[in-house]
Design an enzyme around this catalytic site. Structure first.
Site, PDB file in Angstrom:
ATOM      1  N   TYR A 180       0.845  -1.201   0.000  1.00  0.00           N
ATOM      2  CA  TYR A 180       0.000   0.000   0.000  1.00  0.00           C
ATOM      3  C   TYR A 180       0.882   1.254   0.000  1.00  0.00           C
ATOM      4  O   TYR A 180       0.666   2.178  -0.789  1.00  0.00           O
ATOM      5  CB  TYR A 180      -0.944   0.003   1.212  1.00  0.00           C
ATOM      6  CG  TYR A 180      -1.714   1.297   1.331  1.00  0.00           C
ATOM      7  CD1 TYR A 180      -2.596   1.696   0.325  1.00  0.00           C
ATOM      8  CD2 TYR A 180      -1.538   2.152   2.422  1.00  0.00           C
ATOM      9  CE1 TYR A 180      -3.285   2.898   0.405  1.00  0.00           C
ATOM     10  CE2 TYR A 180      -2.219   3.350   2.521  1.00  0.00           C
ATOM     11  CZ  TYR A 180      -3.091   3.722   1.505  1.00  0.00           C
ATOM     12  OH  TYR A 180      -3.765   4.924   1.577  1.00  0.00           O
ATOM     13  N   LYS A 184       1.309   4.395  -2.783  1.00  0.00           N
ATOM     14  CA  LYS A 184       1.167   5.825  -2.473  1.00  0.00           C
ATOM     15  C   LYS A 184       2.455   6.589  -2.779  1.00  0.00           C
ATOM     16  O   LYS A 184       2.427   7.776  -3.114  1.00  0.00           O
ATOM     17  CB  LYS A 184       0.719   6.003  -1.021  1.00  0.00           C
ATOM     18  CG  LYS A 184      -0.716   5.513  -0.799  1.00  0.00           C
ATOM     19  CD  LYS A 184      -1.710   6.308  -1.649  1.00  0.00           C
ATOM     20  CE  LYS A 184      -3.034   5.642  -1.834  1.00  0.00           C
ATOM     21  NZ  LYS A 184      -3.997   6.456  -2.600  1.00  0.00           N
TER      22      LYS A 184
HETATM   23  N1  NAP Z   1      -8.475   6.939   5.247  1.00  0.00           N
HETATM   24  C1  NAP Z   1      -7.195   7.179   5.404  1.00  0.00           C
HETATM   25  O1  NAP Z   1      -6.647   7.081   6.516  1.00  0.00           O
HETATM   26  C2  NAP Z   1      -6.372   7.626   4.225  1.00  0.00           C
HETATM   27  C3  NAP Z   1      -5.141   8.249   4.489  1.00  0.00           C
HETATM   28  C4  NAP Z   1      -4.368   8.647   3.402  1.00  0.00           C
HETATM   29  C5  NAP Z   1      -4.808   8.446   2.109  1.00  0.00           C
HETATM   30  N2  NAP Z   1      -6.005   7.824   1.879  1.00  0.00           N
HETATM   31  C6  NAP Z   1      -6.419   7.607   0.486  1.00  0.00           C
HETATM   32  O2  NAP Z   1      -7.610   8.322   0.258  1.00  0.00           O
HETATM   33  C7  NAP Z   1      -8.341   7.708  -0.802  1.00  0.00           C
HETATM   34  C8  NAP Z   1      -9.790   7.563  -0.374  1.00  0.00           C
HETATM   35  O3  NAP Z   1      -9.862   6.635   0.702  1.00  0.00           O
HETATM   36  P1  NAP Z   1     -10.935   6.760   1.858  1.00  0.00           P
HETATM   37  O4  NAP Z   1     -10.210   6.915   3.134  1.00  0.00           O
HETATM   38  O5  NAP Z   1     -11.964   7.740   1.504  1.00  0.00           O
HETATM   39  O6  NAP Z   1     -11.522   5.266   1.850  1.00  0.00           O
HETATM   40  P2  NAP Z   1     -13.007   4.739   1.585  1.00  0.00           P
HETATM   41  O7  NAP Z   1     -13.967   5.445   2.484  1.00  0.00           O
HETATM   42  O8  NAP Z   1     -12.895   3.254   1.693  1.00  0.00           O
HETATM   43  O9  NAP Z   1     -13.299   5.158   0.085  1.00  0.00           O
HETATM   44  C9  NAP Z   1     -12.704   4.475  -0.988  1.00  0.00           C
HETATM   45  C10 NAP Z   1     -13.447   4.831  -2.260  1.00  0.00           C
HETATM   46  O10 NAP Z   1     -12.838   4.147  -3.360  1.00  0.00           O
HETATM   47  C11 NAP Z   1     -13.858   3.473  -4.100  1.00  0.00           C
HETATM   48  N3  NAP Z   1     -13.330   2.267  -4.706  1.00  0.00           N
HETATM   49  C12 NAP Z   1     -12.748   1.220  -4.084  1.00  0.00           C
HETATM   50  N4  NAP Z   1     -12.423   0.281  -4.970  1.00  0.00           N
HETATM   51  C13 NAP Z   1     -12.814   0.740  -6.189  1.00  0.00           C
HETATM   52  C14 NAP Z   1     -12.753   0.237  -7.505  1.00  0.00           C
HETATM   53  N5  NAP Z   1     -12.221  -0.966  -7.762  1.00  0.00           N
HETATM   54  N6  NAP Z   1     -13.250   0.987  -8.515  1.00  0.00           N
HETATM   55  C15 NAP Z   1     -13.806   2.196  -8.270  1.00  0.00           C
HETATM   56  N7  NAP Z   1     -13.880   2.739  -7.045  1.00  0.00           N
HETATM   57  C16 NAP Z   1     -13.394   2.013  -6.024  1.00  0.00           C
HETATM   58  C17 NAP Z   1     -14.927   3.143  -3.057  1.00  0.00           C
HETATM   59  O11 NAP Z   1     -16.206   3.001  -3.644  1.00  0.00           O
HETATM   60  P3  NAP Z   1     -16.912   1.615  -4.029  1.00  0.00           P
HETATM   61  O12 NAP Z   1     -16.689   0.669  -2.908  1.00  0.00           O
HETATM   62  O13 NAP Z   1     -18.351   2.034  -4.200  1.00  0.00           O
HETATM   63  O14 NAP Z   1     -16.287   1.192  -5.300  1.00  0.00           O
HETATM   64  C18 NAP Z   1     -14.907   4.408  -2.212  1.00  0.00           C
HETATM   65  O15 NAP Z   1     -15.703   5.393  -2.823  1.00  0.00           O
HETATM   66  C19 NAP Z   1      -7.635   6.381  -1.107  1.00  0.00           C
HETATM   67  O16 NAP Z   1      -6.852   6.559  -2.258  1.00  0.00           O
HETATM   68  C20 NAP Z   1      -6.750   6.173   0.105  1.00  0.00           C
HETATM   69  O17 NAP Z   1      -5.605   5.439  -0.211  1.00  0.00           O
HETATM   70  C21 NAP Z   1      -6.801   7.425   2.912  1.00  0.00           C
END
Ligand code: NAP
Length: 287
Positions: A180, A184
């Site tokens: 992961y 990133k």
């Molecule tokens: N949360 C954290 O701590 C954190 C920290 C740093 C960076 N990030 C990054 O922020 C971004 C958003 O994450 P989040 O925290 O908002 O997580 P999240 O709530 O799990 O949201 C993930 C999103 O990605 C979509 N997704 C997952 N698999 C997919 C696929 N195969 N095709 C299309 N859409 C897909 C999901 O929608 P569906 O399930 O409807 O497809 C959901 O809308 C990610 O890139 C993550 O790496 C998160």
């Protein structure tokens, strides 16, 4: 089911109550009228969609779950008026990426927010190889293809913006989230390079590198997050930084953690992250 097969579903929601917030001025002028937000069904992507709709953008909501996206589209329409478009597609597949590109081809898109992504946790060799490769497909391959297409379109009209979701973990190796963190690191490096490559062509690129955020992320990654911030903090700070910075660390927690880690040599950061992930990674993995 549709999503798993990478099939796109696209439909439109008509204009209703026109309550457009004109505080979106700078963003709407620079990057409007249409914004494509991937990962819009949950967490950080959802907050970007809400923030952009509030500022008067026509938002294209992309993720796999069509029904969830339809509910969000209805919420945005009722609250802000304007237009939304739903594209249900699996962006880890070439078909899904193509469906999103086809659905937006005729639109005047000025902003791409690439927030779709997921993580895994635990020792790399004990995780499923399908999950690990699927993560590269979504976090890197799909993101790169979308970025390439939209960046070319934006450069062609010398106007546009791209937000790529990096992470605090992308600045060093992270034991128990090794792959992961590597995805990133790719996103972070891509954004930094493109920021400089494209700024002379009228395109702004920003890497958003949050620390822990409350969203659907932890459950899917099998992680436990004690201290975490709300996703709203990411959307607002990142949009403020678009066109002004190469990288934004949204929220106090990502700034505090990011700058604390930055004081250490890279090998030291890896060791600190090993300790941090020891407490956060999936239960049952102790090595
Ligand atoms: N949360 C954290 O701590 C954190 C920290 C740093 C960076 N990030 C990054 O922020 C971004 C958003 O994450 P989040 O925290 O908002 O997580 P999240 O709530 O799990 O949201 C993930 C999103 O990605 C979509 N997704 C997952 N698999 C997919 C696929 N195969 N095709 C299309 N859409 C897909 C999901 O929608 P569906 O399930 O409807 O497809 C959901 O809308 C990610 O890139 C993550 O790496 C998160």
């Amino acid at each position: 089911m549709l999503a798993r097969r990478g099939v796109g579903l696209c439909f439109f929601w008509g204009s209703a109550v026109p309550e457009i917030d004109t505080s979106g001025g700078r963003l709407l002028r620079g990057f409007g009228p249409v914004a494509v937000v991937t990962g819009a069904s949950s967490g950080i992507g959802l907050e970007f969609a809400r923030e952009l709709a509030r500022r008067g953008f026509h938002v294209v909501l992309a993720a796999r779950r069509a029904e969830v996206l339809a509910g969000i589209a209805a919420e945005l329409e009722a609250r802000h008026g304007g237009r939304t478009t739903v594209v249900a597609a699996d962006l880890a597949t070439p078909e899904g990426v193509r469906a999103l590109l086809a659905a937006t081809e005729a639109m005047d898109v000025g902003l791409l927010v690439a927030a779709a992504g997921f993580g895994t946790s635990g020792p790399f060799i004990e995780n499923s190889v399908a999950d690990e490769l699927g993560m590269i497909d979504l976090n890197c391959r799909g993101l790169a293809e979308l970025t390439w297409h939209f960046a070319r379109r934006f450069a062609g009209k010398r106007r546009g913006g791209i937000v790529l979701l990096s992470s605090l973990v992308g600045f060093q190796g992270v034991p128990k989230a090794a792959n992961y963190a590597a995805t990133k690191a790719y996103v972070q490096a891509l954004a930094e390079g493109l920021h400089h490559e494209l700024k002379g062509r009228g395109v702004s690129v920003v890497a958003s590198a949050p620390g822990p955020i409350h969203s659907g992320f932890a459950a899917r990654a099998g992680m436990v997050m004690g201290l975490a911030q709300k996703p709203e903090a990411v959307a607002a700070a990142t949009l403020r930084a678009l066109g002004r910075a190469t990288t934004v660390r949204p929220g106090w927690l990502s700034k505090f953690l990011g700058w604390s880690l930055a004081l250490l040599p890279r090998w030291g950061r890896v060791r600190v992250m090993a300790l941090v992930m020891g407490g956060m990674a999936r239960a049952g993995h102790s090595n």
